[in-house]
Design a protein around this motif. Structure first.
Motif, PDB file in Angstrom:
ATOM      1  N   GLN A  51       0.828  -1.189   0.000  1.00  0.00           N
ATOM      2  CA  GLN A  51       0.000   0.000   0.000  1.00  0.00           C
ATOM      3  C   GLN A  51       0.872   1.253   0.000  1.00  0.00           C
ATOM      4  O   GLN A  51       1.806   1.382   0.780  1.00  0.00           O
ATOM      5  N   VAL A  52       0.568   2.157  -0.900  1.00  0.00           N
ATOM      6  CA  VAL A  52       1.294   3.412  -0.991  1.00  0.00           C
ATOM      7  C   VAL A  52       0.292   4.544  -1.085  1.00  0.00           C
ATOM      8  O   VAL A  52      -0.894   4.335  -1.342  1.00  0.00           O
ATOM      9  N   GLY A  53       0.774   5.755  -0.892  1.00  0.00           N
ATOM     10  CA  GLY A  53      -0.081   6.910  -1.077  1.00  0.00           C
ATOM     11  C   GLY A  53      -0.337   7.638   0.214  1.00  0.00           C
ATOM     12  O   GLY A  53       0.509   7.717   1.081  1.00  0.00           O
ATOM     13  N   GLY A  54      -1.557   8.145   0.337  1.00  0.00           N
ATOM     14  CA  GLY A  54      -1.855   9.053   1.428  1.00  0.00           C
ATOM     15  C   GLY A  54      -2.187  10.401   0.828  1.00  0.00           C
ATOM     16  O   GLY A  54      -1.449  10.910  -0.020  1.00  0.00           O
ATOM     17  N   LEU A  55      -3.295  10.964   1.229  1.00  0.00           N
ATOM     18  CA  LEU A  55      -3.750  12.228   0.659  1.00  0.00           C
ATOM     19  C   LEU A  55      -3.099  13.386   1.392  1.00  0.00           C
ATOM     20  O   LEU A  55      -3.221  13.503   2.615  1.00  0.00           O
ATOM     21  N   CYS A  56      -2.419  14.257   0.655  1.00  0.00           N
ATOM     22  CA  CYS A  56      -1.863  15.482   1.245  1.00  0.00           C
ATOM     23  C   CYS A  56      -2.995  16.509   1.312  1.00  0.00           C
ATOM     24  O   CYS A  56      -3.384  17.078   0.291  1.00  0.00           O
ATOM     25  N   GLU A  57      -3.525  16.712   2.501  1.00  0.00           N
ATOM     26  CA  GLU A  57      -4.694  17.589   2.629  1.00  0.00           C
ATOM     27  C   GLU A  57      -4.314  19.045   2.878  1.00  0.00           C
ATOM     28  O   GLU A  57      -5.161  19.918   2.780  1.00  0.00           O
ATOM     29  N   ALA A  58      -3.039  19.308   3.185  1.00  0.00           N
ATOM     30  CA  ALA A  58      -2.608  20.702   3.371  1.00  0.00           C
ATOM     31  C   ALA A  58      -1.098  20.790   3.184  1.00  0.00           C
ATOM     32  O   ALA A  58      -0.353  19.922   3.626  1.00  0.00           O
ATOM     33  N   GLY A 118     -10.569  21.040   3.595  1.00  0.00           N
ATOM     34  CA  GLY A 118     -10.391  22.039   2.557  1.00  0.00           C
ATOM     35  C   GLY A 118     -10.212  23.465   3.025  1.00  0.00           C
ATOM     36  O   GLY A 118      -9.963  24.351   2.212  1.00  0.00           O
ATOM     37  N   ALA A 119     -10.373  23.746   4.305  1.00  0.00           N
ATOM     38  CA  ALA A 119     -10.185  25.114   4.782  1.00  0.00           C
ATOM     39  C   ALA A 119      -8.726  25.527   4.610  1.00  0.00           C
ATOM     40  O   ALA A 119      -7.815  24.719   4.729  1.00  0.00           O
ATOM     41  N   GLN A 120      -8.502  26.792   4.341  1.00  0.00           N
ATOM     42  CA  GLN A 120      -7.156  27.289   4.107  1.00  0.00           C
ATOM     43  C   GLN A 120      -6.361  27.325   5.411  1.00  0.00           C
ATOM     44  O   GLN A 120      -6.786  27.959   6.378  1.00  0.00           O
ATOM     45  N   PRO A 121      -5.204  26.643   5.464  1.00  0.00           N
ATOM     46  CA  PRO A 121      -4.380  26.714   6.679  1.00  0.00           C
ATOM     47  C   PRO A 121      -3.922  28.142   6.937  1.00  0.00           C
ATOM     48  O   PRO A 121      -3.747  28.946   6.013  1.00  0.00           O
ATOM     49  N   GLN A 122      -3.698  28.445   8.210  1.00  0.00           N
ATOM     50  CA  GLN A 122      -3.292  29.785   8.584  1.00  0.00           C
ATOM     51  C   GLN A 122      -2.047  29.742   9.447  1.00  0.00           C
ATOM     52  O   GLN A 122      -1.924  28.898  10.341  1.00  0.00           O
ATOM     53  N   LEU A 123      -1.132  30.645   9.169  1.00  0.00           N
ATOM     54  CA  LEU A 123       0.023  30.849  10.035  1.00  0.00           C
ATOM     55  C   LEU A 123      -0.405  31.789  11.151  1.00  0.00           C
ATOM     56  O   LEU A 123      -0.775  32.933  10.916  1.00  0.00           O
TER      57      LEU A 123
END
Length: 348
Positions: A258-265, A305-310
């Motif tokens: 198994q490979v992969g994984g969703l990069c959500e941010a 899906g929300a935009q990450p914030q610093l």
């Protein structure tokens, strides 16, 4: 993001010793262990510092040195015991792992040396509390029991340096690793292929099959952390300056499993490699990062899906920031350590 109006951090300085890692005690809200090395860890001895964060004049926190232990080689990581409030592990450049009792003086109460190269990380399971794990530049990960003289399992996790190995905070049989090969891997100790035959043992036949491999970066992945509230959600930091959040429930089958994984941010902003990431133990969406750009940062990574914030940049250090850790007892309290020999404790 606004750093103005915040109280200055409490600062503890260790001249001659660059810090590599720090850990808050799981038993005492004010106690911190620091792994440090002379000559920036390139050559020379090391030191384990035990400090306490206490109220100072006017209520502002101050940091007191409680005790320190000397080692013959540099110390790269530190982890508190989950079963004994006065015991702490260190990872050393000479390939050894040492267990110290802070109520005693001088010598370590336990020493293990099986790794062929530098031990770069140690982690104590907070579920199976008699077990800890180490990772090394020799490409292996080893599981240990504090009362046994040898490791109980060896995982040949990567063909190159393993920078970090961490137990899952949700499932005691899962371990995640990151490496110079740019991958994050998850190993499941329950998989039947891990069972040694009657004429084999884990020293001659190390485990090697990951249940999931995530190609997290085209560069070295220096650090990872499991989210404390969302199983199979990770943060990774890498040489490409990126902090990334992964949902490892989203997988696919590859030629080797198994490979992969969703990069959500993806969280850009650091100017140099990200050396340490840690999720908040109090908030599911807060993650801190430490970087060679001499800053420690705090991000909000709301999923779906929300935009990450610093949210915050701590830029008081004058050398590489290599460690950061959230207080386990007090929400919003963060500690950072760096090659400038300074430990900072701040409220973000």
């Amino acid at each position: 993001m606004n750093n103005s109006g915040r109280p200055p951090p409490a600062v503890f300085h260790t001249p001659g010793f660059a810090h590599y890692s720090l850990a808050w005690s799981p038993f005492h809200s004010s106690r911190i262990a620091l792994a440090s090395s002379a000559n920036f860890g390139l050559v020379g001895n090391g030191r384990l510092h035990l400090v306490s964060v206490v109220p100072g004049p006017g209520g502002a926190p101050t940091i007191n040195l409680d005790k320190y232990f000397e080692s013959q080689d540099g110390l790269y990581d530190v982890a508190w015991s989950e079963v004994h409030e006065n015991q702490v592990l260190t990872a050393s450049g000479d390939g050894s792992i040492r267990l110290w009792d802070i109520m005693l003086n001088d010598l370590a109460i336990g020493v293990w040396k099986e790794h062929a190269r530098e031990v770069f990380s140690v982690d104590w399971s907070n579920i199976q509390k008699d077990t800890f794990v180490s990772s090394s530049w020799d490409g292996s990960v080893k599981l240990w029991k504090a009362d046994l003289p040898r490791s109980v399992t060896t995982i040949q996790a990567h063909h190159s340096c393993v920078y970090q190995a961490l137990f899952s905070p949700h499932q005691p049989d899962l371990i995640a690793t990151c490496s110079t090969d740019g991958t994050l891997k998850i190993f499941d100790l329950r998989v039947p292929t891990y069972v040694a035959g009657p004429n084999a043992n884990n020293f001659t036949n190390p485990l090697s099959a990951a249940v999931l491999t995530v190609p997290a970066s085209g560069t070295e992945v220096l650090t990872l952390d499991w989210n404390k509230y969302r199983p199979f959600t990770f943060a990774t930091g890498s040489v490409d300056r990126m902090l990334k959040v992964w949902d490892c429930r989203m997988i696919k089958m590859g030629e080797t499993g198994q490979v992969g994984g969703l990069c959500e941010a993806t969280l850009p902003g650091h100017e140099y490699a990200v050396r340490k990431v840690q999720w908040s133990p109090h908030r599911a969406d807060f993650v801190s990062s430490a970087s060679y750009d001499m800053t420690c940062r705090v991000w909000s990574t709301v999923p779906n899906g929300a935009q990450p914030q610093l949210l915050y940049i701590h830029d008081a250090h004058t050398e590489f920031v290599v460690g950061c850790a959230w207080s386990l007892f007090e929400d919003g309290v963060l500690a950072s350590c760096a090659w400038d020999g300074k430990l900072n404790v701040l409220r973000v």
